[in-house]
Design a protein around this motif. Sequence first.
Motif, PDB file in Angstrom:
ATOM      1  N   LYS A 192      -9.624   9.634  -9.802  1.00 25.72           N
ATOM      2  CA  LYS A 192      -8.603  10.110  -9.342  1.00 25.72           C
ATOM      3  C   LYS A 192      -7.419   9.219  -9.002  1.00 25.72           C
ATOM      4  CE  LYS A 192      -6.224  14.173  -8.295  1.00 25.72           C
ATOM      5  NZ  LYS A 192      -5.806  15.207  -8.991  1.00 25.72           N
ATOM      6  N   SER A 193      -7.709   8.286  -7.946  1.00 26.51           N
ATOM      7  CA  SER A 193      -6.808   7.487  -7.367  1.00 26.51           C
ATOM      8  C   SER A 193      -7.366   5.946  -7.162  1.00 26.51           C
ATOM      9  CB  SER A 193      -6.153   7.992  -6.102  1.00 26.51           C
ATOM     10  OG  SER A 193      -5.699   9.265  -6.185  1.00 26.51           O
ATOM     11  N   ILE A 194      -6.578   5.048  -7.253  1.00 23.12           N
ATOM     12  CA  ILE A 194      -6.733   3.811  -6.687  1.00 23.12           C
ATOM     13  C   ILE A 194      -5.959   3.716  -5.412  1.00 23.12           C
ATOM     14  CG2 ILE A 194      -6.662   1.104  -7.162  1.00 23.12           C
ATOM     15  CD1 ILE A 194      -7.585   1.786 -10.091  1.00 23.12           C
ATOM     16  N   LEU A 195      -6.633   2.881  -4.629  1.00 25.76           N
ATOM     17  CA  LEU A 195      -5.854   2.433  -3.160  1.00 25.76           C
ATOM     18  C   LEU A 195      -5.418   1.029  -3.198  1.00 25.76           C
ATOM     19  CD1 LEU A 195      -4.385   3.371  -0.508  1.00 25.76           C
ATOM     20  CD2 LEU A 195      -6.563   2.820   0.526  1.00 25.76           C
ATOM     21  N   ILE A 196      -4.413   0.525  -3.493  1.00 27.29           N
ATOM     22  CA  ILE A 196      -4.142  -0.832  -3.561  1.00 27.29           C
ATOM     23  C   ILE A 196      -3.605  -1.193  -2.134  1.00 27.29           C
ATOM     24  CG2 ILE A 196      -2.911  -2.769  -4.682  1.00 27.29           C
ATOM     25  CD1 ILE A 196      -2.844  -0.820  -7.103  1.00 27.29           C
TER      26      ILE A 196
ATOM     27  N   GLU B 180       2.864   2.938   6.571  1.00 26.80           N
ATOM     28  CA  GLU B 180       2.763   3.639   7.897  1.00 26.80           C
ATOM     29  C   GLU B 180       2.424   2.840   8.880  1.00 26.80           C
ATOM     30  OE1 GLU B 180      -0.112   6.748   7.760  1.00 26.80           O
ATOM     31  OE2 GLU B 180      -1.674   5.591   6.951  1.00 26.80           O
ATOM     32  N   ASP B 181       2.819   3.346  10.175  1.00 26.91           N
ATOM     33  CA  ASP B 181       2.556   2.312  11.494  1.00 26.91           C
ATOM     34  C   ASP B 181       1.046   2.874  11.813  1.00 26.91           C
ATOM     35  OD1 ASP B 181       2.317   1.229  13.771  1.00 26.91           O
ATOM     36  OD2 ASP B 181       4.286   1.826  14.613  1.00 26.91           O
ATOM     37  N   ALA B 182      -0.023   1.895  11.222  1.00 32.72           N
ATOM     38  CA  ALA B 182      -1.254   2.492  11.794  1.00 32.72           C
ATOM     39  C   ALA B 182      -2.382   1.171  11.502  1.00 32.72           C
ATOM     40  CB  ALA B 182      -1.833   3.232  10.333  1.00 32.72           C
ATOM     41  N   PHE B 183      -3.343   1.287  12.283  1.00 32.05           N
ATOM     42  CA  PHE B 183      -4.424   0.201  12.283  1.00 32.05           C
ATOM     43  C   PHE B 183      -5.361   0.511  11.121  1.00 32.05           C
ATOM     44  CE2 PHE B 183      -8.498  -1.277  13.876  1.00 32.05           C
ATOM     45  CZ  PHE B 183      -8.308  -2.725  13.800  1.00 32.05           C
ATOM     46  N   LEU B 184      -5.220  -0.496  10.158  1.00 34.08           N
ATOM     47  CA  LEU B 184      -6.076  -0.081   8.764  1.00 34.08           C
ATOM     48  C   LEU B 184      -7.359   0.246   8.848  1.00 34.08           C
ATOM     49  CD1 LEU B 184      -5.972  -0.002   5.594  1.00 34.08           C
ATOM     50  CD2 LEU B 184      -6.358  -2.449   5.784  1.00 34.08           C
ATOM     51  N   PRO B 185      -8.484  -0.361   9.464  1.00 34.63           N
ATOM     52  CA  PRO B 185      -9.644   0.153   9.657  1.00 34.63           C
ATOM     53  C   PRO B 185      -9.813   1.559  10.089  1.00 34.63           C
ATOM     54  CG  PRO B 185      -9.558  -2.315  10.531  1.00 34.63           C
ATOM     55  CD  PRO B 185      -8.207  -1.685  10.289  1.00 34.63           C
ATOM     56  N   ASP B 186      -8.976   2.005  10.961  1.00 34.38           N
ATOM     57  CA  ASP B 186      -9.168   3.248  11.595  1.00 34.38           C
ATOM     58  C   ASP B 186      -8.567   4.281  10.686  1.00 34.38           C
ATOM     59  OD1 ASP B 186     -10.169   2.226  13.833  1.00 34.38           O
ATOM     60  OD2 ASP B 186      -8.284   2.674  15.005  1.00 34.38           O
ATOM     61  N   GLN B 187      -7.752   3.968   9.771  1.00 34.89           N
ATOM     62  CA  GLN B 187      -7.089   4.863   9.079  1.00 34.89           C
ATOM     63  C   GLN B 187      -7.731   4.995   7.402  1.00 34.89           C
ATOM     64  OE1 GLN B 187      -4.988   7.120  10.006  1.00 34.89           O
ATOM     65  NE2 GLN B 187      -3.722   7.656   8.239  1.00 34.89           N
ATOM     66  N   LEU B 188      -8.273   3.922   7.175  1.00 33.14           N
ATOM     67  CA  LEU B 188      -8.892   3.657   5.496  1.00 33.14           C
ATOM     68  C   LEU B 188      -9.956   4.720   5.122  1.00 33.14           C
ATOM     69  CD1 LEU B 188      -9.036   1.727   3.195  1.00 33.14           C
ATOM     70  CD2 LEU B 188     -11.097   0.830   3.893  1.00 33.14           C
ATOM     71  N   ASN B 189     -10.825   5.281   5.800  1.00 34.08           N
ATOM     72  CA  ASN B 189     -11.398   6.265   5.206  1.00 34.08           C
ATOM     73  C   ASN B 189     -10.877   7.754   5.002  1.00 34.08           C
ATOM     74  OD1 ASN B 189     -13.912   4.598   4.591  1.00 34.08           O
ATOM     75  ND2 ASN B 189     -14.331   4.526   6.659  1.00 34.08           N
ATOM     76  N   LYS B 190     -10.293   7.637   6.359  1.00 36.44           N
ATOM     77  CA  LYS B 190      -9.435   9.328   6.277  1.00 36.44           C
ATOM     78  C   LYS B 190      -8.441   9.266   5.133  1.00 36.44           C
ATOM     79  CE  LYS B 190      -6.260  11.752   9.380  1.00 36.44           C
ATOM     80  NZ  LYS B 190      -5.227  11.658   8.711  1.00 36.44           N
ATOM     81  N   LEU B 191      -7.667   8.044   4.853  1.00 42.24           N
ATOM     82  CA  LEU B 191      -6.730   8.093   3.946  1.00 42.24           C
ATOM     83  C   LEU B 191      -7.589   8.215   2.420  1.00 42.24           C
ATOM     84  CD1 LEU B 191      -3.829   7.483   2.734  1.00 42.24           C
ATOM     85  CD2 LEU B 191      -4.373   4.977   2.772  1.00 42.24           C
ATOM     86  N   CYS B 192      -8.473   7.702   2.113  1.00 41.19           N
ATOM     87  CA  CYS B 192      -9.126   7.779   0.956  1.00 41.19           C
ATOM     88  C   CYS B 192      -9.726   9.209   0.786  1.00 41.19           C
ATOM     89  CB  CYS B 192     -10.534   6.706   1.182  1.00 41.19           C
ATOM     90  SG  CYS B 192      -9.752   5.064   0.923  1.00 41.19           S
TER      91      CYS B 192
ATOM     92  N   GLU C 241      -8.436  12.006   1.879  1.00 46.40           N
ATOM     93  CA  GLU C 241      -7.146  12.812   1.586  1.00 46.40           C
ATOM     94  C   GLU C 241      -6.467  12.633   0.042  1.00 46.40           C
ATOM     95  OE1 GLU C 241      -4.595  11.969   4.889  1.00 46.40           O
ATOM     96  OE2 GLU C 241      -5.718  13.189   6.357  1.00 46.40           O
ATOM     97  N   LYS C 242      -6.756  11.256  -0.027  1.00 46.90           N
ATOM     98  CA  LYS C 242      -5.924  11.125  -1.409  1.00 46.90           C
ATOM     99  C   LYS C 242      -6.938  10.947  -2.530  1.00 46.90           C
ATOM    100  CE  LYS C 242      -2.039  10.348   0.281  1.00 46.90           C
ATOM    101  NZ  LYS C 242      -0.689  11.285  -0.076  1.00 46.90           N
ATOM    102  N   GLU C 243      -8.234  11.172  -2.387  1.00 51.12           N
ATOM    103  CA  GLU C 243      -9.246  11.393  -3.331  1.00 51.12           C
ATOM    104  C   GLU C 243      -9.121  10.010  -3.864  1.00 51.12           C
ATOM    105  OE1 GLU C 243      -9.765  15.367  -5.593  1.00 51.12           O
ATOM    106  OE2 GLU C 243      -7.419  15.227  -4.966  1.00 51.12           O
ATOM    107  N   VAL C 244      -9.440   8.931  -3.106  1.00 52.25           N
ATOM    108  CA  VAL C 244      -9.495   7.509  -3.739  1.00 52.25           C
ATOM    109  C   VAL C 244     -10.927   7.159  -4.322  1.00 52.25           C
ATOM    110  CG1 VAL C 244      -9.546   5.111  -2.961  1.00 52.25           C
ATOM    111  CG2 VAL C 244      -7.697   6.777  -2.291  1.00 52.25           C
ATOM    112  N   GLY C 245     -11.083   6.621  -5.471  1.00 51.69           N
ATOM    113  CA  GLY C 245     -12.317   6.276  -5.981  1.00 51.69           C
ATOM    114  C   GLY C 245     -12.693   4.647  -5.715  1.00 51.69           C
ATOM    115  N   LEU C 246     -11.375   3.800  -5.475  1.00 51.31           N
ATOM    116  CA  LEU C 246     -11.610   2.430  -5.424  1.00 51.31           C
ATOM    117  C   LEU C 246     -10.480   1.754  -4.514  1.00 51.31           C
ATOM    118  CD1 LEU C 246     -12.845  -0.160  -6.520  1.00 51.31           C
ATOM    119  CD2 LEU C 246     -11.134  -0.217  -8.314  1.00 51.31           C
ATOM    120  N   VAL C 247     -10.894   1.032  -3.537  1.00 48.17           N
ATOM    121  CA  VAL C 247      -9.922   0.221  -2.665  1.00 48.17           C
ATOM    122  C   VAL C 247      -9.686  -1.012  -3.402  1.00 48.17           C
ATOM    123  CG1 VAL C 247      -9.322  -0.282  -0.597  1.00 48.17           C
ATOM    124  CG2 VAL C 247     -10.329   1.669  -0.812  1.00 48.17           C
TER     125      VAL C 247
END
Length: 280
Positions: free
Chosen positions: A2-6, A89-101, A103-109
């Motif tokens: 579905k999505s790649i998160l870059i 976004e104003d966020a701490f990446l390690p805390d946000q990463l999996n939640k974002l993936c 929500e966005k149906e990410v298959g690859l970071v």
Amino acid sequence: MKSILILTDFSDAAFRAAEYATSLAPALGVERMILYHAYRTMVQGSDVPVPAPQMENLVYVENMEKLAAIQDQLRMMTDADPKYELLAEDAFLPDQLNKLCREKEVGLVVMGVAGKTALQEFFMGSNTSQVLKVSEYPVLVVPKDAVVGKGISSVVFSTDLQNISKTSLEQLYRFLDLFHPEVHVVNVEPPTADKYSDDTKKQITALHNVLERYTPAFHYMTGTHIADSVLEFAREHHASLVITVPQKHSFISSIFHKSISRELAYHSPVPLLSIPVLPE
């Protein structure tokens, strides 16, 4: 997929990673590429991030403009018309990463890595050095000098022969099925290790069985520095990609551990795909 998160910090290394991801997108069947930048706004004189509406709005607008500029550059390098989503976004990446993936149906970071100072600032920093530790999704680490546009014809799968979960294997299969590469399975053990214990023999047999469909070549090596041995093998065999399913003290963790020479990571031209160990 579905999505790649870059992930980007707007460095040259991060842009190369974005280029590499764009070149792979057609083969991966990606519907959407998400350009993502996490930042922290802070009140002047404070060591703790505190909401500051005016400042936050200015920082947000500036970051979105930078993401839009990257999007425009990436569109120029392909005849396809990939869909991009820009997210700052104003966020701490390690805390946000999996939640974002999720929500966005990410298959690859996808994230970048460069040499020396850039590596220390971008990859070993408090945010991004934790991505491999916390990610529940495959992470592709792209060196700054990685060649873009050649595709993936040969992969080195580095394994410590520990049991791999069914979920992790399914993710590995997904990538191998997409690219149909030549597969080299590499295991590096310390000189003192008992390579032929009953347990090791069972693990080797299991690994042969689960990878049989890809007719891989198996290589069992002895060495004191796992990362050195695997990357040297990858260079000698002109690998396009190194894949690992990291366990404790595994190849991927050893590369970025302070006790192992970081020069390998600084200069390796080989992208690294880390597939997370997930529960059944």
